[in-house]
Each structure stands twice: as C-alpha cells, then as structure tokens.
Design a protein around this motif. Structure first.
Motif, short mmCIF file in Angstrom:
data_model
loop_
_atom_site.label_atom_id
_atom_site.label_comp_id
_atom_site.label_asym_id
_atom_site.label_seq_id
_atom_site.Cartn_x
_atom_site.Cartn_y
_atom_site.Cartn_z
N LEU A 193 14.51 -20.48 16.35
CA LEU A 193 15.66 -19.84 17.05
C LEU A 193 16.73 -20.76 17.28
O LEU A 193 17.86 -20.49 16.93
CB LEU A 193 14.98 -19.36 18.65
CG LEU A 193 14.07 -18.11 18.61
CD1 LEU A 193 13.82 -17.83 19.78
CD2 LEU A 193 14.90 -16.72 18.06
N ALA A 194 16.69 -21.91 17.60
CA ALA A 194 17.66 -22.96 17.87
C ALA A 194 18.29 -23.17 16.77
O ALA A 194 19.37 -23.18 16.65
CB ALA A 194 17.18 -24.22 18.52
N ALA A 245 25.56 -25.44 2.47
CA ALA A 245 24.48 -26.32 2.08
C ALA A 245 23.98 -26.79 3.54
O ALA A 245 22.92 -26.98 3.63
CB ALA A 245 24.70 -27.36 1.03
N PHE A 246 24.77 -27.30 4.34
CA PHE A 246 24.53 -27.84 5.43
C PHE A 246 23.72 -26.76 6.44
O PHE A 246 22.89 -26.85 6.95
CB PHE A 246 25.76 -28.29 6.19
CG PHE A 246 25.82 -28.76 7.77
CD1 PHE A 246 24.68 -29.76 8.04
CD2 PHE A 246 26.33 -27.93 8.70
CE1 PHE A 246 24.64 -30.21 9.30
CE2 PHE A 246 26.19 -28.12 10.10
CZ PHE A 246 25.18 -29.37 10.28
N ALA A 265 19.20 -24.35 9.24
CA ALA A 265 18.28 -23.15 9.45
C ALA A 265 17.02 -23.48 8.84
O ALA A 265 15.80 -23.24 9.47
CB ALA A 265 18.74 -21.74 8.87
N LEU A 266 16.68 -24.25 7.75
CA LEU A 266 15.47 -24.50 7.22
C LEU A 266 14.71 -25.43 8.09
O LEU A 266 13.68 -25.27 8.26
CB LEU A 266 15.74 -25.23 5.71
CG LEU A 266 14.57 -25.41 5.16
CD1 LEU A 266 13.61 -24.50 5.03
CD2 LEU A 266 15.09 -26.15 3.74
N GLN A 267 15.65 -26.60 8.45
CA GLN A 267 14.89 -27.42 9.53
C GLN A 267 14.42 -26.85 10.80
O GLN A 267 13.26 -27.23 11.28
CB GLN A 267 16.17 -28.36 9.86
CG GLN A 267 15.58 -29.67 10.72
CD GLN A 267 14.51 -30.65 10.02
OE1 GLN A 267 14.18 -30.36 8.75
NE2 GLN A 267 13.83 -31.59 10.55
N GLY A 268 14.85 -25.74 11.34
CA GLY A 268 14.77 -25.05 12.40
C GLY A 268 13.17 -24.33 12.09
O GLY A 268 12.22 -24.39 12.80
N THR A 299 14.27 -33.41 5.20
CA THR A 299 15.14 -32.33 5.24
C THR A 299 16.24 -32.85 6.51
O THR A 299 17.28 -32.59 6.48
CB THR A 299 14.85 -31.05 5.61
OG1 THR A 299 13.70 -31.09 6.80
CG2 THR A 299 13.75 -30.53 4.24
N ALA A 300 15.57 -33.20 7.64
CA ALA A 300 16.46 -33.65 8.62
C ALA A 300 17.58 -34.75 8.28
O ALA A 300 18.62 -34.87 8.66
CB ALA A 300 15.46 -34.41 9.68
#
Length: 346
Positions: free
Chosen positions: A9-10, A36-37, A42-45, A66-67
C-alpha cells in the motif's frame, strides 16, 4: 482471507502521489525515466509486502537490488528535467550492480552500499530541487511548482529510508530479526504520511515583489514596468520578452523552450525574470497571456473559453485565477466593463 501488506500500500500510495505531481512532464527523456522510477517504486512495495507480509523469502536477494536502482533513476529523471543530462550515464548503474555483487559474494556489504546510495542521491536530489524553477526547466510552466515539490519529497524519502533502514540494521545486529516486520510496517506508515502531507499541502506561489499589479486608470492590466536593475538585465529581459511573444500561446510552454528561443540558459532566464520584474516564471508568462486575452476581449466577441485557449491557458480554473490576479476582475466582469466603456464613448 488474503490481506494487503502495508508496504505494498505504501509503494502504491507514494507512486500515485508522485505520478499525480508529474503530469506536466512531456519531455521524452525525463518521461521514460520517471516511468521506470515509478514502476520500480511500486515493484519494491510489492516485493517488501510479499516478503514480510506473506513470508516469501525467495524475494530476499531481489529486494536490495531493486531498492538500489530507485535513487539513480530518480536523480536521472530530475537531472534531465532540469535540462542537465548526466555526462557519464553508466556510473548510475553502479549501485544496483554493486548491491547484486554484494548479495552474491559478500552480503554484509549490502546494507552499507544501500545506505551510501540513498544518502548520496538524496542529498544530490535535494540540491537539484533547491535550484528553483531551473530545476524543472523541461516541465510545463503551469506544473513546475508541483514537480519541484515532488523532487523535494523524493529526496526526503530517500534520506528517510536510509536513516530508518540503518537504524533497523543496527537494531537487528543486537536484538535479532523478530521485530523486523513490525518495524517495516511503521517505516511505511511514516512514508505514507510524508507522501500525503506533500500531496495535500497547497503549492506555494512566490509572492510578487511588485506593487503595481491590478488595474491602471483606463481599466487595462497593469504592464510589467521596465526593470531598474542593471542595464544588462534590461537587455536580457528584452530578449526574453521577444521570445515570450513568439511562444506564450503554447499551453505546453516550458522554461527550457523559452530559454532556447531567447538564446539564454534556463537558469539565467528564471533569475532575470525574478530579479528584474519581481514575478515568478508562471506569473510572468500568465501576465502576457492575460494581456492577450484582454486585447482579444476588446476587439472580438468570441466566447471567453476560445480566447482563453488561444492565449495559451489550458484550464479554466487557472485562467480565471490568473486573470483576477492581474486585473482584479473575472473575465466576464472585465468584458462587461469594456462594453460599458465602449457604450459610454459611443
């Protein structure tokens, strides 16, 4: 029943917040890097949510890589937006590469590299954001302030995650990993609060240093008086005004395009306008657009919306707000005033 992990969600909330503030970026370079950012954010979340919400430890080696990709992407996007493309693009690929090598060969180095990456890019992005209007030279002028706010938010989030991750890493060295899921949840609540505060806070508009805004005795908008600073500023302002006369009708006008038309650096254009007129760039451009609408009102009887679009305004709310700022009247009130004046002269 499946639950939605807080980190997911974050990531979604912050990605949507950044996207909402970046709508005015149409330049192809910054646009694809921003996209891309946002995807990586969103992918990292999602990765963090699956790992700590559902225990998918298979994602543990992927999460730091990814981070590490997010700070370079954010910095690249804002550097391109400031019309300052990086000289050595390959250098920005080093953080995720170093983290990936650390994951494979020396895991204790991963946290150190991530901390250094987030701090270094966070501070660099903060310096870019403090560059003022020139830091968003490739953005539509009407969207510059929200984009500058987004740059500051992104810098703050980078420093926030660097600090909280470092504190969490130090804590787990001595107390174990039992509290990690709860700590990650609290960290993401803090990130959501920062994002929402940034989105809900009003966009500050620099106040005009001039005292002659409004109407002059004949009812026309008060013009921007000739600057009294240096003769060099006066000459530069004439160049800028000539460039603006040729470009103000473009609703997607950017500082970079105006600067190229004037043959000057974007930072110089912004500084001369601020220093010589007391207006920020948006006010300066909209003054010219309002003057054009006033001229058209006095000479034509077309609908106000048509005149608004012809003069370069893209939204009615912004048009009405800026017209009232310059003239002290709404467009319809101004038209009625001009008609009464014409009737009286007849």
């Amino acid at each position: 029943m499946l639950s939605i992990p807080l980190p997911f969600l974050a990531g979604l909330v912050i990605a949507l917040t950044l996207h909402a503030n970046l709508k005015g970026v149409s330049a192809p370079g910054p646009r694809w890097v921003f996209t891309a950012f946002l995807i990586f954010y969103a992918l990292q979340g999602l990765i963090v949510g699956l790992r700590f919400g559902y225990g998918v430890e298979a994602l543990a080696p992927v999460q730091p890589v990814t981070a590490a990709a997010m700070p370079p992407l954010a910095a690249l996007a804002f550097l391109m937006l400031a019309d300052r493309p990086p000289q050595r693009l390959w250098l920005h690929a080093l953080p995720p590469v170093l983290v990936a090598l650390g994951v494979l060969l020396f895991p204790p180095a991963v946290d150190i590299v991530l901390f250094a990456t987030f701090v270094a890019y966070g501070l660099a992005l903060w310096r870019v954001a403090r560059g003022g209007e020139a830091a968003a030279a490739e953005a539509e002028i009407s969207r510059m302030l929200p984009i500058l706010r987004t740059a500051r938010l992104t810098a703050v989030l980078m420093l926030y995650f660097a600090l909280t991750d470092a504190m969490l890493s130090i804590y787990t060295l001595f107390a174990g990993r039992a509290v990690v899921p709860m700590a990650v949840g609290l960290m993401n609540i803090g990130a959501i609060v920062l994002a929402l505060l940034s989105y809900l806070a009003p966009v500050a508009v620099a106040p005009s240093a001039r005292s002659d805004a409004g109407l002059v005795p004949d009812g026309t908008p008060a013009p921007v008086a000739a600057p009294t600073e240096a003769a060099e500023d006066a000459a530069l302002l004439r160049q800028i005004n000539a460039a603006l006369d040729a470009t103000f009708r473009d609703e997607a006008l950017t500082l970079a395009r105006l600067a190229r038309k004037a043959g000057l650096p974007a930072r110089t254009v912004s500084a001369v306008i601020n220093r010589a007129t007391g207006y920020n760039l948006s006010q300066f451009v909209n003054n010219r657009r309002v003057a054009e609408v006033c001229r058209l009102i006095e000479t034509e009887d077309r609908p106000l919306t048509a005149l608004m679009l012809e003069a370069g305004f893209s939204t009615k709310s912004n048009f009405n707000r800026e017209f009232r700022r310059v003239t002290g009247l709404s467009p319809s009130q101004y038209r009625a005033k001009m008609r009464r004046s014409a009737a009286a002269r007849a």
